[in-house]
Design an enzyme around this catalytic site. Structure first.
Site, PDB file in Angstrom:
ATOM      1  CE  LYS A 134      11.675  -1.117  -6.574  1.00  0.00           C
ATOM      2  NZ  LYS A 134      12.484  -2.051  -7.384  1.00  0.00           N
ATOM      3  NE  ARG A 140       4.481   2.073  -1.095  1.00  0.00           N
ATOM      4  CZ  ARG A 140       5.424   1.989  -0.175  1.00  0.00           C
ATOM      5  NH1 ARG A 140       6.618   2.475  -0.438  1.00  0.00           N
ATOM      6  NH2 ARG A 140       5.204   1.439   0.992  1.00  0.00           N
ATOM      7  CD  GLU A 167      10.764 -10.016 -10.226  1.00  0.00           C
ATOM      8  OE1 GLU A 167      10.059  -9.631  -9.298  1.00  0.00           O
ATOM      9  OE2 GLU A 167      11.992  -9.841 -10.247  1.00  0.00           O
ATOM     10  CB  CYS A 210      -0.865   0.039   1.247  1.00  0.00           C
ATOM     11  SG  CYS A 210      -1.877  -1.426   1.430  1.00  0.00           S
ATOM     12  CG  ASN A 263       1.881   0.402   4.063  1.00  0.00           C
ATOM     13  OD1 ASN A 263       1.662  -0.788   3.846  1.00  0.00           O
ATOM     14  ND2 ASN A 263       3.076   0.939   3.912  1.00  0.00           N
ATOM     15  N   GLY A 264       0.060  -1.632   6.156  1.00  0.00           N
ATOM     16  CA  GLY A 264       0.547  -2.544   7.181  1.00  0.00           C
ATOM     17  C   GLY A 264      -0.510  -3.562   7.538  1.00  0.00           C
ATOM     18  CG  HIS A 287      23.110 -34.082  -7.912  1.00  0.00           C
ATOM     19  ND1 HIS A 287      23.661 -35.330  -7.704  1.00  0.00           N
ATOM     20  CD2 HIS A 287      24.157 -33.230  -8.090  1.00  0.00           C
ATOM     21  CE1 HIS A 287      24.984 -35.234  -7.718  1.00  0.00           C
ATOM     22  NE2 HIS A 287      25.305 -33.972  -7.972  1.00  0.00           N
ATOM     23  CD  GLU A 307      18.017 -10.859  -9.711  1.00  0.00           C
ATOM     24  OE1 GLU A 307      17.618 -11.491  -8.725  1.00  0.00           O
ATOM     25  OE2 GLU A 307      17.458  -9.820 -10.111  1.00  0.00           O
ATOM     26  CD1 TRP A 338       0.130  -5.457  -3.877  1.00  0.00           C
ATOM     27  CD2 TRP A 338       0.387  -6.283  -1.808  1.00  0.00           C
ATOM     28  NE1 TRP A 338       0.782  -6.663  -3.977  1.00  0.00           N
ATOM     29  CE2 TRP A 338       0.948  -7.191  -2.721  1.00  0.00           C
ATOM     30  CE3 TRP A 338       0.434  -6.593  -0.454  1.00  0.00           C
ATOM     31  CZ2 TRP A 338       1.548  -8.372  -2.340  1.00  0.00           C
ATOM     32  CZ3 TRP A 338       1.027  -7.780  -0.059  1.00  0.00           C
ATOM     33  CH2 TRP A 338       1.582  -8.658  -0.997  1.00  0.00           C
ATOM     34  CE  LYS A 386      14.582  -9.417 -11.506  1.00  0.00           C
ATOM     35  NZ  LYS A 386      14.936  -8.648 -10.353  1.00  0.00           N
TER      36      LYS A 386
HETATM   37  C1  F6R Z   1      12.682  -8.928  -7.397  1.00  0.00           C
HETATM   38  C2  F6R Z   1      12.509  -7.994  -6.311  1.00  0.00           C
HETATM   39  C3  F6R Z   1      12.276  -8.543  -4.951  1.00  0.00           C
HETATM   40  C4  F6R Z   1      13.061  -7.731  -3.907  1.00  0.00           C
HETATM   41  C5  F6R Z   1      12.686  -8.203  -2.502  1.00  0.00           C
HETATM   42  C6  F6R Z   1      13.507  -7.473  -1.448  1.00  0.00           C
HETATM   43  O1  F6R Z   1      12.892  -8.260  -8.608  1.00  0.00           O
HETATM   44  O2  F6R Z   1      12.548  -6.811  -6.500  1.00  0.00           O
HETATM   45  O3  F6R Z   1      12.620  -9.885  -4.882  1.00  0.00           O
HETATM   46  O4  F6R Z   1      14.414  -7.895  -4.144  1.00  0.00           O
HETATM   47  O5  F6R Z   1      11.327  -7.969  -2.263  1.00  0.00           O
HETATM   48  O6  F6R Z   1      13.316  -6.096  -1.509  1.00  0.00           O
HETATM   49  P1  F6R Z   1      14.376  -5.106  -0.901  1.00  0.00           P
HETATM   50  O7  F6R Z   1      15.618  -5.214  -1.682  1.00  0.00           O
HETATM   51  O8  F6R Z   1      13.739  -3.750  -1.000  1.00  0.00           O
HETATM   52  O9  F6R Z   1      14.577  -5.524   0.527  1.00  0.00           O
END
Ligand code: F6R
Length: 594
Positions: A589, A28, A474, A2, A100-101, A490, A467, A74, A471
Site C-alpha cells: 500500500k 500495507r 493489479e 513493512c 522498515n526501509g 499506431h 487507471e 515485505w 486496476k
Molecule cells: C494502485 C496504487 C498505486 C499507488 C502508488 C502511489 O492502485 O495504489 O499505484 O497509487 O503506489 O501511492 P501514493 O498515492 O500513496 O503515493
C-alpha cells in the site's frame, strides 16, 4: 511495505495489542510477520506467510512481557522465510529489532561485523541488533547503545528495538514513516495510525533524524544526538471502525462504495456556490504561472488528469513519474505539486526534495495529515477521503480528482467555473447513482476468459483509461493496457482480436467523442468486443456490444464517474477469479523504498 508496531504497557495485554496492530497493518502488503516481547529475556516468534501462521505459532509459544515490538515484512533482501522475518536478534538474544526501509550500507557493516557475530538471515536489518550488541558490550547504556547503532546506518529506516530487562521501546526514523500513540496506560509506536487507533486518537508524528523512547508511563522524542525536540500532539479525526469492512466482502468494495461520502468530505466547506468560488485556506494565493506534478501509479493518473485542468486555464502544466523526475529532473518550472494518497511514497518524496533543493515551491495533495509529504512541502491540500485499506487505490483516486479540481479552480480558475462547481456539488449523488445502477458485474462475467483487456480514452478520459487498466492488472492479474484512443492505430491495434474486449470511455458529443468513436469503429472492425462507458450524449452505443452508463455531467466530473464503472468491472472480475483483492501479490500500500 513493512509495518512496525511497538507497545509499552502494563499487565498482559501487550502481545494481543501487537497482533491487533499487525492485523491493522496487513493492508500495507507483507509476506511474513513476527513479534518480540521483552521481560527478563527477549522472546521472539516469527513466521513466513500470513498473520494466521504467526497466530498459530503463538498458540503454542506465547511470549510474555509488557513491552514489545511487531512487524509485517515485505521482502527486499532475501526471500520470505521464517529466518528472514523480523524481529532480528543479536548473538546474545538480548536485543530484538524490527525495521522498515533499506539500509544502504548494510553490506559494509555486515562485512565488518561478520568476524565476531553470527548472521542468521539474508536481511539488511540484522546488522542493527549486532551493532547494538557491540555498543552494549562496550559498556553503553541501552538507550545510548541504540542511538550509537542507528547513527551508523545509511539509507531509509524506521526501527524499533527492545532489550531484555529494559521496560522501554526505542525507535528512530529516517525516510520511513513512524508515529507515536499516547494513551493513559500505554504508549505505542507504529508505521501508521490504524495500528493503534483502537486505543488512542492522540498521536505525535516523528520526523527524520528523531529518536523516541516509550514506556508505559512516558514518552520522549529527541534528536538522534539527544537534544530535546518540541513535538506537538495531534488528534486523529477518524474512528477505529472506519478501518473495518462494515459487512462488505472486501475493503476495496467498501471503499468504492464510500466514494460519495469521501467526495462530500473533500468538498465540504471549500466551495462557495453562490459566488462561484473555492476557498482553500490561503492556497488560492499560489497563482502559479507553470505547474509540474510528480506522482506514482494511480496518483500519477490523477496528476495527468490535473494537467488538463491547469492547461484549460491557460497555465502550462506537466505530469512526471516521480521516480523519473527524481533521477533525471527536467528544468524547474514554477510550482511543483506532489500527488500521493499515503504522503509517504519514497519516489514522490524524493522528487519533491529534488524540486525543493532547486528552489521550487512545493505543494502536497495527499490523504494523510501528518504524513512526511504534508510536513515537508510548503503547502498541503488534504483530499479527506478517510483511511483506505485496500492496497489498490479506489476512493482516493476520486477524491484526488475532486481535490485537484478545487486546486485548479482556486489557483488558476476556469472559464466555466460555475458549471464545474455545480458538477462537483452533484458529484457525490451521481457516483451514488452509478453504484446503484451499474451492470459492471454482468460485464465482468461476460468477458472473464479474455486474452487481455484494453482501455481507451481521449483528453480527460485518457488518464481514466490508464487507471482502468492499472486496476484491472493489479487486482485480477490479467493482462490489461490503457491507451490514448488516437494512439491505438499506431501499434497497439495489432493486439486487438475477438478475445480482447476494449473499454472505450466516450463522454459528451464534441470533437473528442466523435474521434474516439472513430477509434471504436477501428477495433470493432477487428471483431473486438466493445464496452462503451458513456453518458449517452453521443451515438457510441451503436458501435458497442455493451454500455456502462454514467449520468450526464461536466466533462471533468464525467472522468470521475467513468472510473467508478471501471473500478467495479475490475473488482468483479477479480472476485470471480478468486483473487486476494485487498492484498494483491507483490504489492504494497505504501511504497517507502525507491
Ligand atoms: C494502485 C496504487 C498505486 C499507488 C502508488 C502511489 O492502485 O495504489 O499505484 O497509487 O503506489 O501511492 P501514493 O498515492 O500513496 O503515493
Amino acid at each position: 511495505m513493512c509495518g512496525i508496531i511497538g507497545c509499552a504497557g502494563r499487565g498482559d495485554a501487550t502481545l494481543d495489542t501487537l497482533v491487533h496492530g499487525l492485523s491493522k497493518l496487513e493492508y500495507r502488503g507483507y509476506d511474513s510477520a513476527g513479534v518480540a516481547l521483552a521481560g527478563a529475556d527477549v522472546e521472539v516468534v516469527k513466521k513466513a506467510g500470513e498473520l494466521d501462521a504467526l497466530r498459530e505459532a503463538l498458540e503454542t509459544d506465547s511470549p510474555a512481557g509488557t513491552v514489545g515490538i511487531g512487524h509485517t515484512r515485505w521482502s527486499t533482501h532475501g526471500p520470505p522465510t521464517d529466518a528472514n522475518a523480523h524481529p532480528h536478534q543479536d548473538c546474545t538474544g538480548d536485543v530484538a529489532v524490527v525495521h522498515n526501509g533499506i539500509i544502504e550500507n548494510y553490506q559494509a557493516l555486515r562485512d565488518e561485523l561478520s568476524e565476531d557475530h553470527e548472521f542468521l538471515s539474508d536481511t539488511d536489518t540484522e546488522v542493527v541488533p549486532h551493532l547494538i550488541e557491540d555498543a552494549l558490550a562496550a559498556g553503553a547504556e541501552p538507550e545510548a547503545a541504540v542511538r550509537e547503532a542507528v547513527a551508523r546506518l545509511e539509507g531509509s529506516y524506521a526501527v524499533a528495538v527492545v532489550i531484555s530487562g529494559v521496560d522501554a521501546v526505542f525507535a528512530a526514523r529516517n525516510d520511513s514513516p513512524l508515529v507515536l500513540g499516547i494513551a493513559d496506560d500505554a504508549h505505542y509506536l507504529a508505521s501508521d495510525v490504524p495500528a493503534f487507533r483502537a486505543f488512542t486518537d492522540r498521536v505525535v508524528y516523528l520526523d527524520d533524524g528523531e529518536f523516541a523512547r516509550i514506556t508505559a508511563d512516558e514518552w520522549t522524542v529527541t534528536t538522534l544526538e539527544g537534544s530535546a525536540v518540541d513535538k506537538s500532539v495531534s488528534r486523529v479525526e477518524w474512528d477505529a471502525e472506519e478501518t473495518g469492512k462494515s459487512g462488505y466482502d472486501h475493503f476495496m468494495l467498501k471503499e468504492i462504495h464510500e466514494q460519495p461520502r469521501a467526495l462530500r468530505q473533500c468538498l465540504q466547506g471549500r466551495v462557495d456556490e453562490m459566488r462561484g468560488q473555492v476557498d482553500l485556506d490561503g492556497l488560492e494565493r499560489l497563482q502559479p504561472t507553470r505547474v509540474q506534478f510528480v506522482a506514482c501509479g494511480t496518483s500519477y493518473h490523477a496528476a495527468l488528469y490535473a494537467v488538463h485542468l491547469f492547461q484549460q486555464a491557460g497555465v502550462p502544466a506537466q505530469a512526471f513519474l516521480a521516480s523519473e523526475y527524481a533521477t533525471s529532473p527536467p528544468p524547474l518550472d514554477g510550482v511543483v505539486v506532489g500527488v500521493s494518497q499515503s504522503g509517504e511514497t519514497a519516489d514522490t518524496l524524493s522528487a519533491l526534495r529534488v524540486a525543493r533543493r532547486r528552489g521550487a515551491k512545493t505543494v502536497a495533495v495527499t490523504n494523510t495529515v501528518g504524513s512526511t509529504m504534508a510536513r515537508e512541502c510548503d503547502e498541503a491540500l488534504f483530499i479527506r477521503a478517510g483511511p483506505e485499506i485496500g492496497v489498490a487505490a479506489s476512493k482516493t483516486f476520486a477524491s484526488q480528482q475532486a481535490a485537484l479540481n478545487l486546486l485548479a479552480l482556486a489557483t488558476v480558475g476556469a472559464d466555466d467555473a460555475r458549471a464545474v462547481i455545480a458538477a462537483l456539488r452533484d458529484l457525490p449523488g451521481d457516483v451514488q447513482s452509478v453504484l446503484d445502477s451499474t451492470r459492471a458485474e454482468e460485464i465482468a462475467e461476460e468477458y472473464l476468459d479474455s486474452d487481455a483487456y484494453f482501455f481507451i480514452g481521449r483528453g480527460l478520459q485518457y488518464p481514466v483509461a490508464l487507471e482502468g487498466a492499472l486496476k484491472m492488472k493489479e487486482i485480477t492479474y490479467e493482462h490489461a493496457e490503457g491507451f490514448a484512443a488516437g494512439e491505438l492505430k499506431h501499434g497497439p491495434l495489432a493486439l486487438v482480436t475477438e478475445n480482447t474486449p476494449v473499454f472505450a470511455v466516450v463522454t459528451g458529443d464534441g470533437e473528442q467523442a466523435r474521434k474516439t468513436i472513430g477509434n471504436v469503429k477501428e477495433v470493432e472492425a477487428r471483431d473486438a468486443p466493445v464496452v462503451a462507458v458513456t453518458d449517452g450524449q453521443s451515438d457510441v452505443e451503436r458501435y458497442a456490444d455493451h454500455v456502462l452508463e454514467i449520468p450526464e455531467t461536466h466533462p471533468r466530473t464525467a472522468a470521475v464517474l467513468a472510473n467508478v464503472q471501471l473500478q467495479l468491472v475490475s473488482y468483479h472480475t477479480a472476485n470471480t477469479l478468486g483473487r486476494p483483492i485487498d492484498k494483491p501479490r507483490n504489492l504494497a500500500k505504501s511504497v517507502t523504498v525507491e
